[in-house]
Design an enzyme around this catalytic site. Structure first.
Site, mmCIF file in Angstrom:
data_model
loop_
_atom_site.group_PDB
_atom_site.id
_atom_site.type_symbol
_atom_site.label_atom_id
_atom_site.label_comp_id
_atom_site.label_asym_id
_atom_site.label_seq_id
_atom_site.Cartn_x
_atom_site.Cartn_y
_atom_site.Cartn_z
ATOM 1 N N HIS A 1 54.265 -26.893 -1.541
ATOM 2 C CA HIS A 1 54.045 -28.231 -0.973
ATOM 3 C C HIS A 1 52.547 -28.543 -1.100
ATOM 4 C CE1 HIS A 1 54.685 -31.739 1.359
ATOM 5 N NE2 HIS A 1 54.880 -31.233 2.561
ATOM 6 N N HIS B 1 58.996 -32.020 -9.267
ATOM 7 C CA HIS B 1 59.089 -32.628 -7.941
ATOM 8 C C HIS B 1 60.556 -32.801 -7.603
ATOM 9 C CE1 HIS B 1 58.336 -35.393 -4.626
ATOM 10 N NE2 HIS B 1 57.101 -34.964 -4.661
ATOM 11 N N ASP C 1 49.457 -33.164 -7.332
ATOM 12 C CA ASP C 1 48.567 -32.012 -7.172
ATOM 13 C C ASP C 1 47.974 -31.524 -8.480
ATOM 14 O OD1 ASP C 1 48.712 -31.697 -4.423
ATOM 15 O OD2 ASP C 1 50.704 -30.823 -4.578
HETATM 16 N N1 ACO Z 1 57.294 -24.755 -13.660
HETATM 17 C C1 ACO Z 1 58.328 -24.207 -14.363
HETATM 18 N N2 ACO Z 1 59.614 -24.463 -14.114
HETATM 19 C C2 ACO Z 1 59.896 -25.277 -13.084
HETATM 20 C C3 ACO Z 1 58.887 -25.880 -12.302
HETATM 21 C C4 ACO Z 1 57.546 -25.584 -12.636
HETATM 22 N N3 ACO Z 1 56.533 -26.130 -11.932
HETATM 23 N N4 ACO Z 1 59.449 -26.649 -11.349
HETATM 24 C C5 ACO Z 1 60.775 -26.544 -11.533
HETATM 25 N N5 ACO Z 1 61.053 -25.709 -12.577
HETATM 26 C C6 ACO Z 1 62.364 -25.390 -13.128
HETATM 27 C C7 ACO Z 1 63.086 -24.379 -12.259
HETATM 28 O O1 ACO Z 1 62.836 -23.050 -12.677
HETATM 29 C C8 ACO Z 1 64.534 -24.780 -12.462
HETATM 30 O O2 ACO Z 1 64.920 -24.316 -13.746
HETATM 31 P P1 ACO Z 1 66.442 -23.737 -13.954
HETATM 32 O O3 ACO Z 1 67.325 -24.925 -13.745
HETATM 33 O O4 ACO Z 1 66.446 -23.205 -15.353
HETATM 34 O O5 ACO Z 1 66.629 -22.676 -12.899
HETATM 35 C C9 ACO Z 1 64.471 -26.307 -12.558
HETATM 36 O O6 ACO Z 1 63.142 -26.591 -13.062
HETATM 37 C C10 ACO Z 1 64.679 -27.012 -11.228
HETATM 38 O O7 ACO Z 1 63.732 -26.490 -10.293
HETATM 39 P P2 ACO Z 1 63.975 -26.343 -8.736
HETATM 40 O O8 ACO Z 1 63.049 -25.295 -8.197
HETATM 41 O O9 ACO Z 1 65.437 -26.193 -8.480
HETATM 42 O O10 ACO Z 1 63.505 -27.788 -8.223
HETATM 43 P P3 ACO Z 1 63.154 -28.187 -6.726
HETATM 44 O O11 ACO Z 1 63.433 -29.631 -6.623
HETATM 45 O O12 ACO Z 1 63.837 -27.259 -5.773
HETATM 46 O O13 ACO Z 1 61.599 -27.884 -6.632
HETATM 47 C C11 ACO Z 1 59.266 -28.118 -6.647
HETATM 48 C C12 ACO Z 1 60.612 -28.851 -6.646
HETATM 49 C C13 ACO Z 1 59.195 -27.141 -5.460
HETATM 50 C C14 ACO Z 1 58.122 -29.128 -6.492
HETATM 51 C C15 ACO Z 1 59.120 -27.340 -7.987
HETATM 52 O O14 ACO Z 1 59.150 -28.239 -9.064
HETATM 53 C C16 ACO Z 1 57.851 -26.484 -8.038
HETATM 54 O O15 ACO Z 1 57.876 -25.348 -7.578
HETATM 55 N N6 ACO Z 1 56.728 -27.023 -8.612
HETATM 56 C C17 ACO Z 1 55.479 -26.310 -8.625
HETATM 57 C C18 ACO Z 1 54.791 -26.416 -7.282
HETATM 58 C C19 ACO Z 1 54.213 -27.797 -7.053
HETATM 59 O O16 ACO Z 1 53.554 -28.365 -7.894
HETATM 60 N N7 ACO Z 1 54.439 -28.311 -5.828
HETATM 61 C C20 ACO Z 1 53.893 -29.607 -5.397
HETATM 62 C C21 ACO Z 1 54.966 -30.590 -5.183
HETATM 63 S S1 ACO Z 1 54.312 -32.157 -4.802
HETATM 64 C C22 ACO Z 1 53.792 -32.041 -3.202
HETATM 65 O O17 ACO Z 1 54.294 -31.317 -2.387
HETATM 66 C C23 ACO Z 1 52.672 -32.839 -2.858
#
Ligand code: ACO
Length: 432
Positions: free
Chosen positions: A268, A307, A363
């Site tokens: 987050h 996201h 971010d």
């Molecule tokens: N890098 C690589 N792969 C990713 C990323 C990433 N940043 N984000 C998602 N994926 C992939 C996952 O591995 C998953 O792949 P799969 O289907 O093969 O298993 C798919 O994309 C879906 O990802 P989920 O984790 O299920 O998506 P969710 O909606 O639960 O997560 C989140 C969203 C937490 C923001 C995620 O994208 C992430 O971890 N991003 C990196 C951290 C980040 O930048 N957070 C800031 C968010 S914005 C904020 O809070 C202000």
């Protein structure tokens, strides 16, 4: 004729149910009537991580994740970033409308007059280790404020809610800056009420021995715009924490400490800190392809990408990219920007990221601009918490006044053992 209802047939019993659809939603409690026998429990909806569950009706922030749209009370984020100030935007988010000149002046005055914290807060902060993370200090200290303002328990009193709102928005920058000064062993710098909200924060962060701190106007405005961009984001993890904790009718300082803790996590508000560390670790453009391959193998994430709601560009990221050029004119270019731009280019051309609709979020670039402004990496989540306080308060105020809300208490799907008799210790099977 089309009706706003959903018809469900329970194949276990052959019975048919018609559920009303209101604002595109069916009520999960309507599912309770679907049961196999009168003494059986009705069915529940199962939704870990709230992937498709609305927990409230809200009029604050609207996001269209497919089209990359973000509106505060109907106003596009790009327009607010260009034309508004953080305090005006905070007023809009909390009160629902843009203020007239008189109301804005009064609001600004009320907040400015509450920037000082009780002297005992300084003693409280002195108790932390010399190298304590400022976000950990902020979480604890904002919670401690509830002990200074026991009147905050009167959450059903509009006047009490109004005063806590002013106090929280006013004191968060003070607590934030004090936590930084503590972590580097500098004396606390007191608020300067002649300065703007962002200008005063810079004063409390960076004032040395000069009699009066003068913020650079470009940096001051850039910080104010960053505050606008981070002010609210509807039902994210920390807003949900604020509402959930607040639903127990605890005071807003305690609820906000919980929201801050939720924001601290790397998935987050801790993501911008993680982005910067990631860019530093990559080190040069040449190392990007190998890093991307590692991410695709599942060995770590590309921080600042992806996201839950945006499946397109995060509109806040676009504003920050433009803002970065203005800041770099004053501060000189942050070399990490070249690595970030190349990383974004390569990731966006890659099928892995395209298929999963992973775009840069707010971010991805915010850390680079904060760093260029001289703000240390440990402070990034704290810098997020300051403006998000306006959003958390708005969400809390809406929840407290919503007659449909009660204490937040999800159900579970129980998969553990059925009732069984206690086994004395000498008769338990060997455990490996
Ligand atoms: N890098 C690589 N792969 C990713 C990323 C990433 N940043 N984000 C998602 N994926 C992939 C996952 O591995 C998953 O792949 P799969 O289907 O093969 O298993 C798919 O994309 C879906 O990802 P989920 O984790 O299920 O998506 P969710 O909606 O639960 O997560 C989140 C969203 C937490 C923001 C995620 O994208 C992430 O971890 N991003 C990196 C951290 C980040 O930048 N957070 C800031 C968010 S914005 C904020 O809070 C202000």
């Amino acid at each position: 004729m089309a009706r706003d209802t959903l018809t469900i047939i329970d194949n276990r019993t052959g019975r048919q149910y018609e559920l009303p659809i209101e604002h595109g939603a069916v009520r999960a409690t309507d599912l309770l009537q679907i049961r196999t026998a009168p003494d059986e429990p009705g069915i529940v909806s199962y939704d870990p991580a709230f992937m498709n569950t609305a927990s409230c009706k809200s009029r604050i922030t609207y996001i269209d994740g497919e089209r990359g749209i973000l509106l505060y009370r109907g106003y596009p984020i790009e327009e607010l970033a260009e034309k508004s100030t953080f305090l005006e935007t905070a007023y809009l988010i909390i009160k629902g409308e843009l203020p007239n000149a008189e109301h804005l002046a009064l609001w600004t005055h009320n907040i400015t007059m509450h920037t000082i914290v009780h002297e005992n807060i300084k003693n409280f902060m002195d108790g932390f280790r010399y190298d304590a993370h400022p976000m950990g200090m902020l979480v604890a200290t904002v919670g401690a404020l509830s002990t200074f303002y026991p009147d905050a328990k009167r959450i059903h009193d509009p006047e009490s809610r109004r005063i806590q709102t002013h106090r929280l928005i006013a004191k968060m920058p003070t607590l934030a800056a004090f936590s930084y000064r503590h972590s580097i062993g500098m004396p606390y710098a007191y608020p300067d009420n002649d300065l703007s909200y962002a200008g005063n924060f810079l004063n409390m962060m960076f004032k040395m021995t000069e009699l009066k701190y003068k913020p650079n106007p470009v940096i001051e405005r850039a910080l104010d715009v960053l505050f606008i961009l981070h002010a609210d984001h509807e039902q994210n993890c920390s807003a949900n924490a604020m509402r959930s904790i607040g639903s127990s009718q605890v005071d807003p300082y305690s609820a906000l400490a919980g929201a801050c803790a939720a924001l601290y996590g790397p998935l987050h508000g801790g993501a911008n800190e993680a982005v910067l560390r990631m860019l530093q670790e990559i080190g040069s453009k040449g190392n990007i392809p190998a890093f991307i391959e590692k991410v695709k193998r599942g060995e770590g994430r590309l921080m600042g990408f992806g996201h839950r709601v945006y499946k397109n560009f995060d509109p806040r990221g676009k504003v920050i990219k433009r803002l970065a050029d203005e800041v770099f004119e004053v501060t000189g270019k942050n070399p990490l920007i070249d690595i970030a731009l190349e990383l974004e280019r390569i990731a966006r051309e890659d099928e892995y990221f395209q298929k999963r609709k992973l775009y840069p979020n707010v971010d991805f670039y915010s850390g680079i601009i904060y760093q260029a402004m001289g703000l240390p990496v440990d402070m990034f989540p704290v810098l997020f918490a300051i403006p998000r306080t306006a959003g958390w308060i708005a969400q809390w105020l809406e929840m407290v006044q919503d007659e449909e809300q009660r204490i937040a208490r999800p159900r579970q799907v129980y998969l553990g053992p059925q009732r069984r008799d206690y086994v004395p210790i000498d008769r338990r099977p060997e455990q490996r």
